[in-house]
Structure formats: structure tokens, C-alpha cells
Design a protein around this motif. Structure first.
Motif, PDB file in Angstrom:
ATOM      1  N   MET A  25       0.858  -1.522   0.434  1.00  0.00           N
ATOM      2  CA  MET A  25       0.174  -0.445   0.094  1.00  0.00           C
ATOM      3  C   MET A  25       1.103   1.457   0.013  1.00  0.00           C
ATOM      4  O   MET A  25       0.453   2.119  -0.448  1.00  0.00           O
ATOM      5  CB  MET A  25      -0.858   0.009   1.040  1.00  0.00           C
ATOM      6  CG  MET A  25      -2.013  -0.953   1.313  1.00  0.00           C
ATOM      7  SD  MET A  25      -2.929  -0.810   2.353  1.00  0.00           S
ATOM      8  CE  MET A  25      -4.600  -2.094   2.439  1.00  0.00           C
ATOM      9  N   GLY A  26       1.967   1.692   0.515  1.00  0.00           N
ATOM     10  CA  GLY A  26       2.595   2.122   0.477  1.00  0.00           C
ATOM     11  C   GLY A  26       1.794   3.842   1.623  1.00  0.00           C
ATOM     12  O   GLY A  26       1.533   3.037   2.587  1.00  0.00           O
ATOM     13  N   ASP A  27       1.937   4.738   0.922  1.00  0.00           N
ATOM     14  CA  ASP A  27       1.649   6.178   1.414  1.00  0.00           C
ATOM     15  C   ASP A  27       0.023   5.364   1.425  1.00  0.00           C
ATOM     16  O   ASP A  27      -0.448   6.870   2.043  1.00  0.00           O
ATOM     17  CB  ASP A  27       1.596   7.313   0.726  1.00  0.00           C
ATOM     18  CG  ASP A  27       3.694   8.005   0.900  1.00  0.00           C
ATOM     19  OD1 ASP A  27       4.025   7.349   1.919  1.00  0.00           O
ATOM     20  OD2 ASP A  27       3.574   8.258   0.164  1.00  0.00           O
ATOM     21  N   ALA A  28      -0.755   4.718   0.687  1.00  0.00           N
ATOM     22  CA  ALA A  28      -1.811   4.760   0.391  1.00  0.00           C
ATOM     23  C   ALA A  28      -2.550   4.463   2.521  1.00  0.00           C
ATOM     24  O   ALA A  28      -3.574   4.195   2.095  1.00  0.00           O
ATOM     25  CB  ALA A  28      -2.407   3.789  -0.325  1.00  0.00           C
ATOM     26  N   SER A  29      -1.536   4.235   2.644  1.00  0.00           N
ATOM     27  CA  SER A  29      -1.813   2.887   4.364  1.00  0.00           C
ATOM     28  C   SER A  29      -2.544   3.717   5.014  1.00  0.00           C
ATOM     29  O   SER A  29      -2.785   3.813   6.168  1.00  0.00           O
ATOM     30  CB  SER A  29      -1.419   2.386   4.605  1.00  0.00           C
ATOM     31  OG  SER A  29      -0.417   2.479   4.952  1.00  0.00           O
ATOM     32  N   THR A  30      -2.307   5.249   4.968  1.00  0.00           N
ATOM     33  CA  THR A  30      -2.075   6.510   5.355  1.00  0.00           C
ATOM     34  C   THR A  30      -3.186   7.558   5.447  1.00  0.00           C
ATOM     35  O   THR A  30      -3.421   8.510   5.715  1.00  0.00           O
ATOM     36  CB  THR A  30      -0.733   7.266   6.402  1.00  0.00           C
ATOM     37  OG1 THR A  30       0.240   7.474   5.193  1.00  0.00           O
ATOM     38  CG2 THR A  30       0.433   6.194   6.564  1.00  0.00           C
ATOM     39  N   GLN A  31      -3.276   7.419   4.180  1.00  0.00           N
ATOM     40  CA  GLN A  31      -4.529   8.696   3.800  1.00  0.00           C
ATOM     41  C   GLN A  31      -6.492   7.553   3.236  1.00  0.00           C
ATOM     42  O   GLN A  31      -6.124   6.746   3.419  1.00  0.00           O
ATOM     43  CB  GLN A  31      -3.706   8.548   2.169  1.00  0.00           C
ATOM     44  CG  GLN A  31      -2.509   9.004   2.149  1.00  0.00           C
ATOM     45  CD  GLN A  31      -1.887   8.991   0.525  1.00  0.00           C
ATOM     46  OE1 GLN A  31      -3.106   8.766  -0.468  1.00  0.00           O
ATOM     47  NE2 GLN A  31      -1.130   9.751   0.116  1.00  0.00           N
ATOM     48  N   PRO A  32      -7.069   8.903   3.606  1.00  0.00           N
ATOM     49  CA  PRO A  32      -8.296   8.435   3.637  1.00  0.00           C
ATOM     50  C   PRO A  32      -8.838   7.536   2.870  1.00  0.00           C
ATOM     51  O   PRO A  32      -8.505   7.438   1.469  1.00  0.00           O
ATOM     52  CB  PRO A  32      -8.869   9.577   3.552  1.00  0.00           C
ATOM     53  CG  PRO A  32      -8.127  10.400   4.427  1.00  0.00           C
ATOM     54  CD  PRO A  32      -6.727  10.223   3.936  1.00  0.00           C
ATOM     55  N   GLY A  33      -9.582   6.579   3.002  1.00  0.00           N
ATOM     56  CA  GLY A  33      -9.630   5.472   2.158  1.00  0.00           C
ATOM     57  C   GLY A  33      -9.971   3.635   2.767  1.00  0.00           C
ATOM     58  O   GLY A  33      -9.710   3.999   3.818  1.00  0.00           O
ATOM     59  N   TRP A  34     -10.356   3.036   1.745  1.00  0.00           N
ATOM     60  CA  TRP A  34     -10.404   1.955   2.208  1.00  0.00           C
ATOM     61  C   TRP A  34      -8.604   1.044   2.587  1.00  0.00           C
ATOM     62  O   TRP A  34      -9.288   0.216   3.401  1.00  0.00           O
ATOM     63  CB  TRP A  34     -11.014   0.956   1.878  1.00  0.00           C
ATOM     64  CG  TRP A  34     -10.799   0.543   0.079  1.00  0.00           C
ATOM     65  CD1 TRP A  34     -11.109   1.413  -1.103  1.00  0.00           C
ATOM     66  CD2 TRP A  34      -9.377  -0.668  -0.432  1.00  0.00           C
ATOM     67  NE1 TRP A  34      -9.839   0.889  -2.134  1.00  0.00           N
ATOM     68  CE2 TRP A  34      -9.219  -0.263  -2.225  1.00  0.00           C
ATOM     69  CE3 TRP A  34      -8.645  -1.891   0.950  1.00  0.00           C
ATOM     70  CZ2 TRP A  34      -8.143  -0.745  -2.374  1.00  0.00           C
ATOM     71  CZ3 TRP A  34      -7.744  -2.744   0.311  1.00  0.00           C
ATOM     72  CH2 TRP A  34      -7.735  -1.997  -0.792  1.00  0.00           C
ATOM     73  N   PRO A  35      -7.805   1.223   1.457  1.00  0.00           N
ATOM     74  CA  PRO A  35      -7.060   0.824   2.266  1.00  0.00           C
ATOM     75  C   PRO A  35      -6.670   0.824   3.798  1.00  0.00           C
ATOM     76  O   PRO A  35      -5.521   0.231   4.243  1.00  0.00           O
ATOM     77  CB  PRO A  35      -6.163   1.499   1.493  1.00  0.00           C
ATOM     78  CG  PRO A  35      -6.326   1.773   0.228  1.00  0.00           C
ATOM     79  CD  PRO A  35      -8.357   2.300   0.496  1.00  0.00           C
ATOM     80  N   MET A  36      -6.331   2.503   4.064  1.00  0.00           N
ATOM     81  CA  MET A  36      -6.625   2.960   5.607  1.00  0.00           C
ATOM     82  C   MET A  36      -7.196   1.780   6.381  1.00  0.00           C
ATOM     83  O   MET A  36      -6.723   1.928   7.649  1.00  0.00           O
ATOM     84  CB  MET A  36      -6.490   4.401   5.840  1.00  0.00           C
ATOM     85  CG  MET A  36      -6.294   5.101   6.960  1.00  0.00           C
ATOM     86  SD  MET A  36      -6.661   6.611   7.232  1.00  0.00           S
ATOM     87  CE  MET A  36      -8.263   6.594   7.341  1.00  0.00           C
ATOM     88  N   LEU A  37      -8.291   1.887   5.869  1.00  0.00           N
ATOM     89  CA  LEU A  37      -8.729   0.874   7.046  1.00  0.00           C
ATOM     90  C   LEU A  37      -8.572  -0.142   7.182  1.00  0.00           C
ATOM     91  O   LEU A  37      -8.825  -0.440   8.179  1.00  0.00           O
ATOM     92  CB  LEU A  37     -11.002   1.049   6.768  1.00  0.00           C
ATOM     93  CG  LEU A  37     -11.227   2.753   6.616  1.00  0.00           C
ATOM     94  CD1 LEU A  37     -12.351   2.438   6.076  1.00  0.00           C
ATOM     95  CD2 LEU A  37     -11.588   3.048   7.993  1.00  0.00           C
ATOM     96  N   LEU A  38      -8.096  -0.738   5.863  1.00  0.00           N
ATOM     97  CA  LEU A  38      -7.872  -2.204   5.962  1.00  0.00           C
ATOM     98  C   LEU A  38      -6.331  -2.334   7.178  1.00  0.00           C
ATOM     99  O   LEU A  38      -6.114  -3.174   7.480  1.00  0.00           O
ATOM    100  CB  LEU A  38      -7.590  -2.938   4.617  1.00  0.00           C
ATOM    101  CG  LEU A  38      -7.038  -3.916   4.598  1.00  0.00           C
ATOM    102  CD1 LEU A  38      -7.614  -5.588   4.861  1.00  0.00           C
ATOM    103  CD2 LEU A  38      -6.530  -4.182   3.316  1.00  0.00           C
ATOM    104  N   TYR A  39      -5.715  -1.805   6.786  1.00  0.00           N
ATOM    105  CA  TYR A  39      -4.547  -1.228   7.783  1.00  0.00           C
ATOM    106  C   TYR A  39      -4.992  -1.027   8.487  1.00  0.00           C
ATOM    107  O   TYR A  39      -3.932  -2.001   9.694  1.00  0.00           O
ATOM    108  CB  TYR A  39      -3.302   0.142   6.470  1.00  0.00           C
ATOM    109  CG  TYR A  39      -1.766  -0.086   7.295  1.00  0.00           C
ATOM    110  CD1 TYR A  39      -1.471  -1.338   7.050  1.00  0.00           C
ATOM    111  CD2 TYR A  39      -1.479   0.786   7.725  1.00  0.00           C
ATOM    112  CE1 TYR A  39      -0.375  -1.141   7.079  1.00  0.00           C
ATOM    113  CE2 TYR A  39       0.025   0.644   8.744  1.00  0.00           C
ATOM    114  CZ  TYR A  39       0.466   0.077   8.687  1.00  0.00           C
ATOM    115  OH  TYR A  39       1.934  -0.008   9.008  1.00  0.00           O
ATOM    116  N   PHE A  40      -4.868  -0.275   9.493  1.00  0.00           N
ATOM    117  CA  PHE A  40      -5.506  -0.040  10.363  1.00  0.00           C
ATOM    118  C   PHE A  40      -6.471  -1.257  11.316  1.00  0.00           C
ATOM    119  O   PHE A  40      -6.066  -1.456  12.708  1.00  0.00           O
ATOM    120  CB  PHE A  40      -5.635   1.238  11.320  1.00  0.00           C
ATOM    121  CG  PHE A  40      -5.001   2.279  10.755  1.00  0.00           C
ATOM    122  CD1 PHE A  40      -3.777   2.820  11.712  1.00  0.00           C
ATOM    123  CD2 PHE A  40      -4.961   3.043   9.605  1.00  0.00           C
ATOM    124  CE1 PHE A  40      -3.243   3.254  11.288  1.00  0.00           C
ATOM    125  CE2 PHE A  40      -4.325   4.740   9.267  1.00  0.00           C
ATOM    126  CZ  PHE A  40      -2.955   4.288  10.425  1.00  0.00           C
ATOM    127  N   GLY A  41      -7.147  -1.001  10.478  1.00  0.00           N
ATOM    128  CA  GLY A  41      -8.053  -2.426  10.886  1.00  0.00           C
ATOM    129  C   GLY A  41      -6.976  -4.194  11.401  1.00  0.00           C
ATOM    130  O   GLY A  41      -7.200  -4.994  12.506  1.00  0.00           O
TER     131      GLY A  41
END
Length: 209
Positions: free
Chosen positions: A118-134
Motif C-alpha cells: 500500500m505504501g502511502d495509501a495506508s495513511t490516506q483516507p480510504g479503504w486501504p487505510m481502514l484495512l491497514y489499521f484494522g
């Protein structure tokens, strides 16, 4: 007076679980594990500072360095966790550690894979961030589960119990996400306690029976 044949037999209240149950372990092995635990502590502190600096300076070299250091520390942490499980089973006859240990290892590796993909997408609003922090929240819960199992181990070293409590606090804080960064402190301290466990075992094994 002759011994009373009807008296209750005398037994040790606490079974000696010393050297007899530590076949296959040596003081040298345990000291190496202790020093690797210290490496994990220093590496985690270094990684935290490096990640903050890389984010502030946006230096690609520092970002790559922090990524690779993170992977190396994750693999080292997984290895130490496996060795700690094997040691606890040999020294304290611990039971029930395998499921949470392997769950934490799998969760840690999944976090590293997601971070890489994911790279930077893991810290940007969106489903990748929700998945990562989940996944991070789930890893925190699994860490707390492991800590609870560690607290149930009988006749363990004080440092082993301290490590369990630190992992419990750190796991709960990680699971909240909001306290995730502060949760690093008890988890780092838990690695210090792991180092003390291995050093204590090395001294015990080297001392004459």
C-alpha cells in the motif's frame, strides 16, 4: 523411632523444573537470544526515530532504509517469539502458547506485506487505510491474547511475568489505534524483559546443580 508406615508421603510442593527440563538448550544459546532481544530494542528505537525523520524530510533513501529495517526487525521479533515459546515450554512446562504466538507472527507479517503493497495509501483516507489499521488493531488484540496466556504460565520468572503484563498493556493500546504510538513503549520494554528472561536462564543453566 521407626518411620510411621501410615504417614502421608512427603513430596515437593513445587516441582524442580530446572536443568532437567532444558535439554537442548545451552547458556551460549540463551545469551545469544538475550543479545538479539537487545538488538531488537535498539533497532525499534532507531526505526522510530528514522521513520519520523524520513517523514519530515521526505528523503527517499531514509524511507527505503526505514522500510528494510522494519522488515528485518519484524523477522527478528518473530524468531525471538518462537524461541521464547520453545523455552517456556521446556523450562516452565507452559501450555497453550502456540496458537497466540503463531497468530501474532502471522499478523505481524501481514502488516509488513500491507505496508509494502500500500505504501502511502495506508495513511490516506480510504479503504486501504481502514484495512491497514484494522489489521494493526487485530494484531494488538492478538498480542494481548498472547500476554494473557503468558500470565497463566506457572512458576515463571518474575521478568517473564513483567513481560506478559507489558505486552498486555501494549497490545490493548495498539488495538485502540488512538494509543498505538504510545503502545510502542510497553512493547519495547517487553523486549527488555525478554532479554532479562534469557540472561536469567543462561545463569541458571550454567550454575552447578
Amino acid at each position: 523411632m521407626d518411620e510411621n508406615p501410615y504417614a502421608a508421603p512427603r513430596v515437593e510442593l513445587v516441582e524442580d523444573v530446572g536443568t532437567r527440563q532444558m535439554n537442548g538448550w545451552s547458556p551460549k544459546q540463551l545469551r545469544v537470544l538475550a543479545w538479539l532481544s537487545l538488538v531488537c530494542v535498539v533497532g525499534t528505537v532507531t526505526l522510530t526515530g528514522l521513520a519520523v525523520a524520513a517523514g519530515a524530510l521526505e528523503d527517499p533513501l531514509m524511507i527505503r532504509l526505514s522500510d528494510w529495517l522494519g522488515v528485518a526487525l519484524t523477522l527478528l521479533g518473530c524468531y525471538l517469539l518462537i524461541r521464547l515459546k520453545l523455552f517456556a515450554e521446556a523450562r516452565f512446562a507452559a501450555e497453550g502458547l502456540a496458537p497466540p504466538v503463531w497468530a501474532v507472527i502471522i499478523g505481524s507479517l501481514v502488516v509488513e506485506v500491507l505496508d509494502f503493497l500500500m505504501g502511502d495509501a495506508s495513511t490516506q483516507p480510504g479503504w486501504p487505510m481502514l484495512l491497514y489499521f484494522g489489521v494493526i488493531a487485530a494484531l494488538g488484540a492478538l498480542t494481548a491474547w498472547l500476554a494473557v496466556r503468558m500470565l497463566k504460565v506457572q512458576n515463571a520468572y518474575p521478568a517473564f511475568r513483567v513481560m506478559a503484563w507489558l505486552n498486555l498493556v501494549g497490545g490493548i493500546m495498539m488495538a485502540t489505534i488512538v494509543l498505538m504510538l504510545l503502545g510502542l513503549l510497553p512493547l519495547i520494554a517487553g523486549n527488555v524483559a525478554m532479554m532479562l528472561v534469557f540472561f536469567r536462564a543462561a545463569r541458571e543453566l550454567q550454575s552447578p546443580a
